[in-house]
Every structure is written in C-alpha cells, then in structure tokens.
Design a protein around this motif. Structure first.
Motif, PDB file in Angstrom:
ATOM      1  N   PHE A   1       7.395  11.196  -2.126  1.00 59.05           N
ATOM      2  CA  PHE A   1       6.899  10.227  -1.133  1.00 59.05           C
ATOM      3  C   PHE A   1       7.178  10.686   0.299  1.00 59.05           C
ATOM      4  CE2 PHE A   1       7.734   6.265   1.371  1.00 59.05           C
ATOM      5  CZ  PHE A   1       6.417   5.846   1.463  1.00 59.05           C
ATOM      6  N   ASP A   2       8.239  11.481   0.487  1.00 59.32           N
ATOM      7  CA  ASP A   2       8.569  11.978   1.830  1.00 59.32           C
ATOM      8  C   ASP A   2       7.392  12.689   2.483  1.00 59.32           C
ATOM      9  OD1 ASP A   2      11.079  10.941   1.710  1.00 59.32           O
ATOM     10  OD2 ASP A   2      12.119  12.859   1.482  1.00 59.32           O
ATOM     11  N   LEU A   3       6.530  13.296   1.692  1.00 56.92           N
ATOM     12  CA  LEU A   3       5.376  14.012   2.243  1.00 56.92           C
ATOM     13  C   LEU A   3       4.396  13.077   2.943  1.00 56.92           C
ATOM     14  CD1 LEU A   3       4.727  16.490  -0.714  1.00 56.92           C
ATOM     15  CD2 LEU A   3       5.698  17.031   1.537  1.00 56.92           C
ATOM     16  N   LEU A   4       4.413  11.797   2.582  1.00 53.31           N
ATOM     17  CA  LEU A   4       3.507  10.829   3.203  1.00 53.31           C
ATOM     18  C   LEU A   4       4.096  10.185   4.455  1.00 53.31           C
ATOM     19  CD1 LEU A   4       2.137   8.958   0.053  1.00 53.31           C
ATOM     20  CD2 LEU A   4       0.872  10.524   1.522  1.00 53.31           C
ATOM     21  N   LYS A   5       5.394  10.356   4.677  1.00 53.49           N
ATOM     22  CA  LYS A   5       6.044   9.645   5.782  1.00 53.49           C
ATOM     23  C   LYS A   5       5.512  10.030   7.170  1.00 53.49           C
ATOM     24  CE  LYS A   5      10.245   8.382   3.306  1.00 53.49           C
ATOM     25  NZ  LYS A   5      11.727   8.498   3.200  1.00 53.49           N
TER      26      LYS A   5
ATOM     27  N   MET B   1       0.831  -1.200   0.000  1.00 50.49           N
ATOM     28  CA  MET B   1       0.000   0.000   0.000  1.00 50.49           C
ATOM     29  C   MET B   1       0.871   1.257   0.000  1.00 50.49           C
ATOM     30  SD  MET B   1      -3.160  -0.956  -0.160  1.00 50.49           S
ATOM     31  CE  MET B   1      -2.614  -2.329  -1.165  1.00 50.49           C
ATOM     32  N   PHE B   2       1.974   1.226   0.745  1.00 49.75           N
ATOM     33  CA  PHE B   2       2.901   2.362   0.732  1.00 49.75           C
ATOM     34  C   PHE B   2       3.447   2.574  -0.679  1.00 49.75           C
ATOM     35  CE2 PHE B   2       4.143   1.083   5.339  1.00 49.75           C
ATOM     36  CZ  PHE B   2       2.963   1.619   5.821  1.00 49.75           C
ATOM     37  N   SER B   3       3.775   1.463  -1.355  1.00 52.23           N
ATOM     38  CA  SER B   3       4.314   1.551  -2.713  1.00 52.23           C
ATOM     39  C   SER B   3       3.303   2.168  -3.671  1.00 52.23           C
ATOM     40  CB  SER B   3       4.719   0.158  -3.212  1.00 52.23           C
ATOM     41  OG  SER B   3       5.719  -0.406  -2.391  1.00 52.23           O
ATOM     42  N   LEU B   4       2.039   1.749  -3.536  1.00 49.22           N
ATOM     43  CA  LEU B   4       0.996   2.317  -4.390  1.00 49.22           C
ATOM     44  C   LEU B   4       0.785   3.798  -4.094  1.00 49.22           C
ATOM     45  CD1 LEU B   4      -1.695  -0.536  -4.436  1.00 49.22           C
ATOM     46  CD2 LEU B   4       0.067  -0.016  -6.148  1.00 49.22           C
ATOM     47  N   SER B   5       0.842   4.160  -2.816  1.00 52.24           N
ATOM     48  CA  SER B   5       0.664   5.567  -2.455  1.00 52.24           C
ATOM     49  C   SER B   5       1.815   6.408  -3.009  1.00 52.24           C
ATOM     50  CB  SER B   5       0.557   5.729  -0.932  1.00 52.24           C
ATOM     51  OG  SER B   5       1.805   5.506  -0.292  1.00 52.24           O
ATOM     52  N   ALA B   6       3.021   5.835  -3.027  1.00 52.23           N
ATOM     53  CA  ALA B   6       4.165   6.559  -3.592  1.00 52.23           C
ATOM     54  C   ALA B   6       3.933   6.833  -5.075  1.00 52.23           C
ATOM     55  CB  ALA B   6       5.443   5.748  -3.394  1.00 52.23           C
ATOM     56  N   ARG B   7       3.364   5.873  -5.769  1.00 51.75           N
ATOM     57  CA  ARG B   7       3.092   6.055  -7.190  1.00 51.75           C
ATOM     58  C   ARG B   7       2.018   7.109  -7.430  1.00 51.75           C
ATOM     59  NH1 ARG B   7       1.056   0.998 -10.611  1.00 51.75           N
ATOM     60  NH2 ARG B   7      -0.920   2.067 -10.871  1.00 51.75           N
ATOM     61  N   LEU B   8       0.990   7.079  -6.587  1.00 49.36           N
ATOM     62  CA  LEU B   8      -0.106   8.033  -6.742  1.00 49.36           C
ATOM     63  C   LEU B   8       0.334   9.464  -6.461  1.00 49.36           C
ATOM     64  CD1 LEU B   8      -2.958   5.944  -5.075  1.00 49.36           C
ATOM     65  CD2 LEU B   8      -2.777   6.547  -7.501  1.00 49.36           C
ATOM     66  N   ILE B   9       1.167   9.638  -5.431  1.00 55.69           N
ATOM     67  CA  ILE B   9       1.609  11.002  -5.110  1.00 55.69           C
ATOM     68  C   ILE B   9       2.608  11.492  -6.157  1.00 55.69           C
ATOM     69  CG2 ILE B   9       3.573  10.483  -3.587  1.00 55.69           C
ATOM     70  CD1 ILE B   9       2.482  12.672  -1.704  1.00 55.69           C
TER      71      ILE B   9
END
Length: 261
Positions: free
Chosen positions: A195-199, A180-188
C-alpha cells in the motif's frame, strides 16, 4: 448561578472525540478539565491518565462544572443526557453532527460540533478545526462561542438542518474517501505490492483538491475522459459484483459531473 464563562468542563464519553476533546481542553490555558465521566472504566482511566484529570463511571460522582460536553455516539446522546444528574443551571452541549439540539432535555442546551476526524492516540491541532455551534438562547450562544474560540480560530453557527448537511458532506469527504483507500490497498495487495506505493498518489490527490478552488477542477482519470475501453478492462479485473457496481457508479458520477463544468 454558574460562571458566565464556561471554563470548568466535564467531558462525558470515552471514544475518539472524547479523547481528542480532553486533550484540547487540558492543553488550553484558559480552560480546566475537571473530570472525564464514562461508562467504560478502562477507557476512562486511559484518557484520564493522558490528561491528568479525574475520572468516574458513577453518576453520583459527576463533578459540578460550567459546561458538560457529551462526546458520545449519536444514538447515545438522548439516553446519556437523560440519565446523568447534571445541574439544572449548567450548560450542556453534545458533539454530534446529525443529532438536533432538541435531543438534549436541558434549558441551557447547545451543540458543539467539530468537523474533523478523530482517531485514538492521534494528536489533533484544534486551532484550524471548524467548530459549529448552536444554542437554545442568545446568551448561551455567546458563551459557547467564546469557549469554542479558546480552542479554534474557526467557530461558526449552524442550525440542526445545516449541521446535518455538514455531517453528510463529511461522510463523503472522510469516511467514503478512506474506504476507497482501503479498497485500493486490497487491489494492490492482489498484485503482490505494498500500500505504501499508493501513498504519494494519495498525498498529491489530496493536495491538489485542497489547493484548487473546487476539487472538480482537478479531476483526472478514465471516467472524466470518457475512456470506456479502459473502464471495461478495469471492471473485468474486479473480483466481485459489489466492486464492479462501485466502480461503475462512481465512474458514471464523475462523467456526469464533468460534463457540467
């Protein structure tokens, strides 16, 4: 007869689990890593260099030890166990979550399953890692337990059926969550952001789940609220059917689970 204490250890394998175990056994003052044995000579040499132990890829050079830990892939356990000249009176344990004890063709067989994720080059504090053990005899159960407690404060017994459930739960908690983290990285990234913004969000989500009596108590988002309008907008933004199915399936699961609270 072998020493009743399982202090002299050979680790078989060269993957992430083998590396983490080699580090742990080496750092423990009560155990001695005699050798790392692996078919992959390059990785065997790398792990041996990290831990200062001997290594080999030749079956005839396998060292004599109290305990052989088979830290190989699930599908390789039976094959590796059957091909190595391990002494008949030695203890042999595999580290696989979903492989039964009976996969080992030895009288003194056991399971040593650490419930943790391991990554090449990443140091793990083993003191808090739950280790689940199982052995063919009560005597070996005691010995494996004593060895495990030299590495961790959490040592529990689990038979093959319970361990398989643990492994399944671990896949959801670790592998699926990381996906799920990987998918969120792709979406952002599609929005031109890092991706750092989601950390910070990931960190707080994990912290809340760990602090709560149950993760279900801290579930948030449009699915738990039954916000269908937001869910429909999200689904429309997803660029392929597979992602839409994942979003829909997980949202429905969250909604159904939340109704049972």
């Amino acid at each position: 007869m072998m020493n009743c204490e399982l202090n002299r250890v050979v680790i078989i394998g060269s993957g992430n689990v083998a590396e983490a175990l080699a580090r742990a056994v080496t750092e423990c003052k009560e155990t001695h890593l005699l050798q790392l044995w692996a078919r992959n000579q390059t990785r065997a040499a790398e792990i041996a260099a990290l831990t200062g132990c001997a290594w080999s890829s030749q079956p005839e050079e396998l060292a004599t030890a109290d305990l052989y830990l088979l830290a190989v892939s699930d599908r390789a356990v039976a094959d590796v166990a059957a091909t190595l000249p391990i002494p008949a009176d030695a203890a042999v344990a595999h580290t696989a979550g979903s492989v039964p004890l009976e996969a080992l063709p030895y009288a003194r067989r056991a399971v040593f399953y650490p419930l943790q994720t391991f990554t090449r080059g990443r140091h793990i504090n083993w003191s808090g890692v739950p280790i689940f053990i199982e052995a063919a005899t009560p005597e070996l159960q005691t010995q494996i337990g004593a060895f495990a407690r030299k590495l961790s404060r959490q040592v529990l017994h689990a038979d093959s059926a319970r361990r398989a459930r643990l492994h399944l739960a671990g896949v959801f908690a670790n592998n699926f969550a990381n996906h799920m983290f990987s998918l969120s990285a792709r979406l952002i990234a599609d929005a031109g952001l890092e991706f750092d913004l989601l950390k910070p969000l990931i960190a707080e989500t994990t912290a809340k789940a760990l602090d709560a009596a149950s993760p279900i108590e801290v579930q948030t988002g449009p699915a738990v609220r039954g916000d269908l309008a937001t869910q429909e907008r999200h689904a429309a933004m997803l660029d392929n059917e597979q992602l839409q199915t994942i979003y829909s399936t997980i949202s429905q699961s969250i909604w159904e689970t939340s109704k049972k609270i």
